[in-house]
Design an enzyme around this catalytic site. Structure first.
Site, PDB file in Angstrom:
ATOM      1  N   GLU A  92      35.471  96.937  26.786  1.00  0.00           N
ATOM      2  CA  GLU A  92      34.617  96.976  25.591  1.00  0.00           C
ATOM      3  C   GLU A  92      33.133  96.933  25.932  1.00  0.00           C
ATOM      4  O   GLU A  92      32.734  96.238  26.849  1.00  0.00           O
ATOM      5  CB  GLU A  92      34.861  95.713  24.761  1.00  0.00           C
ATOM      6  N   GLU A 165      34.017  87.380  33.884  1.00  0.00           N
ATOM      7  CA  GLU A 165      33.061  86.410  34.401  1.00  0.00           C
ATOM      8  C   GLU A 165      32.183  87.139  35.430  1.00  0.00           C
ATOM      9  O   GLU A 165      32.641  87.438  36.531  1.00  0.00           O
ATOM     10  CB  GLU A 165      33.826  85.229  35.041  1.00  0.00           C
ATOM     11  N   CYS A 339      33.744  88.797  21.751  1.00  0.00           N
ATOM     12  CA  CYS A 339      34.093  89.155  23.115  1.00  0.00           C
ATOM     13  C   CYS A 339      35.595  89.389  23.330  1.00  0.00           C
ATOM     14  O   CYS A 339      36.396  88.479  23.185  1.00  0.00           O
ATOM     15  CB  CYS A 339      33.574  87.983  23.940  1.00  0.00           C
TER      16      CYS A 339
HETATM   17  N1  SAH Z   1      32.345  84.938  31.068  1.00  0.00           N
HETATM   18  C1  SAH Z   1      30.991  84.747  30.750  1.00  0.00           C
HETATM   19  C2  SAH Z   1      30.388  85.882  29.965  1.00  0.00           C
HETATM   20  C3  SAH Z   1      31.258  86.504  28.920  1.00  0.00           C
HETATM   21  S1  SAH Z   1      31.649  85.502  27.545  1.00  0.00           S
HETATM   22  C4  SAH Z   1      30.807  83.433  30.012  1.00  0.00           C
HETATM   23  O1  SAH Z   1      31.774  82.824  29.638  1.00  0.00           O
HETATM   24  O2  SAH Z   1      29.665  83.032  29.866  1.00  0.00           O
HETATM   25  C5  SAH Z   1      30.155  85.578  26.629  1.00  0.00           C
HETATM   26  C6  SAH Z   1      29.980  84.502  25.590  1.00  0.00           C
HETATM   27  O3  SAH Z   1      30.886  84.707  24.489  1.00  0.00           O
HETATM   28  C7  SAH Z   1      30.269  83.119  26.141  1.00  0.00           C
HETATM   29  O4  SAH Z   1      29.267  82.201  25.820  1.00  0.00           O
HETATM   30  C8  SAH Z   1      31.565  82.811  25.483  1.00  0.00           C
HETATM   31  O5  SAH Z   1      31.779  81.455  25.472  1.00  0.00           O
HETATM   32  C9  SAH Z   1      31.424  83.462  24.123  1.00  0.00           C
HETATM   33  N2  SAH Z   1      32.671  83.605  23.376  1.00  0.00           N
HETATM   34  C10 SAH Z   1      33.911  83.770  23.863  1.00  0.00           C
HETATM   35  N3  SAH Z   1      34.827  83.770  22.868  1.00  0.00           N
HETATM   36  C11 SAH Z   1      34.147  83.587  21.718  1.00  0.00           C
HETATM   37  C12 SAH Z   1      34.537  83.483  20.338  1.00  0.00           C
HETATM   38  N4  SAH Z   1      35.786  83.593  19.970  1.00  0.00           N
HETATM   39  N5  SAH Z   1      33.567  83.277  19.421  1.00  0.00           N
HETATM   40  C13 SAH Z   1      32.261  83.193  19.800  1.00  0.00           C
HETATM   41  N6  SAH Z   1      31.841  83.291  21.067  1.00  0.00           N
HETATM   42  C14 SAH Z   1      32.776  83.482  22.028  1.00  0.00           C
HETATM   43 FE1  SF4 Z   2      36.150  84.436  30.620  1.00  0.00          FE
HETATM   44 FE2  SF4 Z   2      35.971  84.337  27.978  1.00  0.00          FE
HETATM   45 FE3  SF4 Z   2      35.712  82.094  29.414  1.00  0.00          FE
HETATM   46 FE4  SF4 Z   2      33.757  83.967  29.481  1.00  0.00          FE
HETATM   47  S1  SF4 Z   2      34.402  82.762  27.702  1.00  0.00           S
HETATM   48  S2  SF4 Z   2      34.661  82.865  31.221  1.00  0.00           S
HETATM   49  S3  SF4 Z   2      35.001  85.842  29.300  1.00  0.00           S
HETATM   50  S4  SF4 Z   2      37.575  83.359  29.266  1.00  0.00           S
END
Ligand code: SAH
Ligand code: SF4
Length: 351
Positions: A92, A165, A339
């Site tokens: 995505e 990540e 995400c």
């Molecule tokens: N893996 C990295 C970057 C991708 S996630 C990380 O975790 O930072 C990017 C952001 O989206 C992160 O802050 C994550 O916690 C947030 N995120 C994940 N799932 C989410 C959800 N269901 N609602 C809102 N934010 C979410």
């Molecule tokens: Fe992975 Fe989602 Fe956790 Fe970011 S928030 S580290 S994408 S599992």
């Protein structure tokens, strides 16, 4: 053999690749110009390149390793792309319009092994890392769609916050940053780029030492180890003490603020005492705090979004304690924009 994407090479790598084939820096610059300034979609459109040089490039590289699978447009101008990779995997990319410009959220891995309990991306284990070319192509596809629309819009900001990540795919991430920031190419300013990590401390040190001038965001989501481990199992291996040491190293060695992301989960981490504890933990650091309203994920039914009152109360507490806090504006909530949500829904449909 699968040919690799031409977009995966940094300028220096491209120059070093062309040189033994008899093409000096001048040709690397010309090619780079076609790729990132003219943004043509095909090698054959590079009219002033030597035919032998183009033949050589075509023998070793391709310009497209992503194909558009689904494109969803939201009422607020957000566009979500689901791209298919050459091996059939789906990723995505989201484009968002803001007052300050146009940002793209990129994916760095197919799935994610960190497995945070609230996240749609973590539902599907990592299949593989994306190549640097696959990450750059996400930006190029969005930019080409804008070019075709003909309104002169340009991607001005990048957030590395899609699936995966980024610090678990470190080398490709760094090459990607190098490409998009290059002044001969897209020239996206480092201060307009943010990489978000769940907190891989070792990589925070490495990222700091690399001196790449982009912003760093930490997915914090809880003010103490007990709560953080409950919602992010990575915290068991890398507890807050270790993470905060790495954060302090970053702050001591850069001139930047660090951003802390904090998803608000109803009655889990959104209580007044959580806000006070958070202020205690990070209030004295050079920070921004992004409060993120939770985007409900079907499979994570244990979590609900905090009430507007709880969000405001949390915000007020942090503000009173002097923190630089904002509630993140939401984009494309009508199109599965959290995400990993569109991807995980598509994969479930297919199964
Ligand atoms: N893996 C990295 C970057 C991708 S996630 C990380 O975790 O930072 C990017 C952001 O989206 C992160 O802050 C994550 O916690 C947030 N995120 C994940 N799932 C989410 C959800 N269901 N609602 C809102 N934010 C979410
Ligand atoms: Fe992975 Fe989602 Fe956790 Fe970011 S928030 S580290 S994408 S599992």
């Amino acid at each position: 053999m699968n040919k690799s994407s031409i977009y995966g090479l940094t300028f220096d790598q491209l120059e070093a690749w062309l040189l033994p084939h008899g093409y000096k820096t001048f040709w690397a610059q010309k090619l780079w110009n076609w790729l990132y300034r003219e943004r043509v979609a095909d090698f054959d459109a590079m009219t002033d390149m030597k035919p032998e040089c183009l033949a050589l490039l075509k023998e070793h590289f391709v310009m497209h390793t992503l194909t558009e699978h689904i494109k969803q447009e939201s009422a607020d101008g957000t566009v979500k792309f689901l791209f298919k990779l050459t091996d059939g995997n789906l990723i995505e990319t989201v484009m968002m319009r803001h007052k300050f410009g146009l940002s793209v959220c990129v994916t760095t891995q197919v799935g994610c092994n960190i497995g945070c309990s609230f996240c749609a991306s973590g539902l599907l284990k990592k299949t593989r890392d994306l190549t640097s070319g696959e990450i750059v192509e996400q930006i190029m596809n969005v930019q080409r769609a804008l070019d075709e629309a003909g309104n002169g819009e340009k991607v001005s900001h990048i957030v590395v916050m899609g699936i995966g990540e980024p610090f678990d795919n470190f080398t490709n991430l760094m090459d990607f940053l190098n490409v998009v920031m290059n002044q001969k190419g897209l020239e996206i300013a480092g201060r307009h780029i943010t990489v978000s990590t769940s907190g891989l401390a070792d990589k925070i040190y490495e990222f700091t030492d690399s001196k790449v001038p982009v912003n760093l965001a930490i997915s914090l989501h809880a003010p103490n180890n007990e709560l953080r481990t409950q919602i992010m199992k990575i915290n068991k291996a890398i507890p807050l003490e270790k993470l905060m040491d790495a954060v302090d190293y970053y702050l001591e060695n850069t001139n930047r603020r660090i951003t802390f992301e904090y998803i608000l989960l109803k009655d889990v981490n959104d209580r007044p005492q959580d806000a006070l504890e958070l202020a205690e933990l990070i209030g004295h650091k050079k920070q921004y705090v992004n409060l993120i309203p939770y985007n409900p994920v079907d499979e994570h039914g244990q979590y609900q979004r905090s009430t507007p009152d709880a969000i405001m109360a949390f915000y007020d507490t942090l503000k009173k304690k002097g923190l630089n806090c904002v509630v993140r504006q939401e984009h494309g909530t009508d199109i599965d924009a959290a995400c990993g949500q569109l991807r995980s829904k598509q994969i479930q449909k297919a199964q």
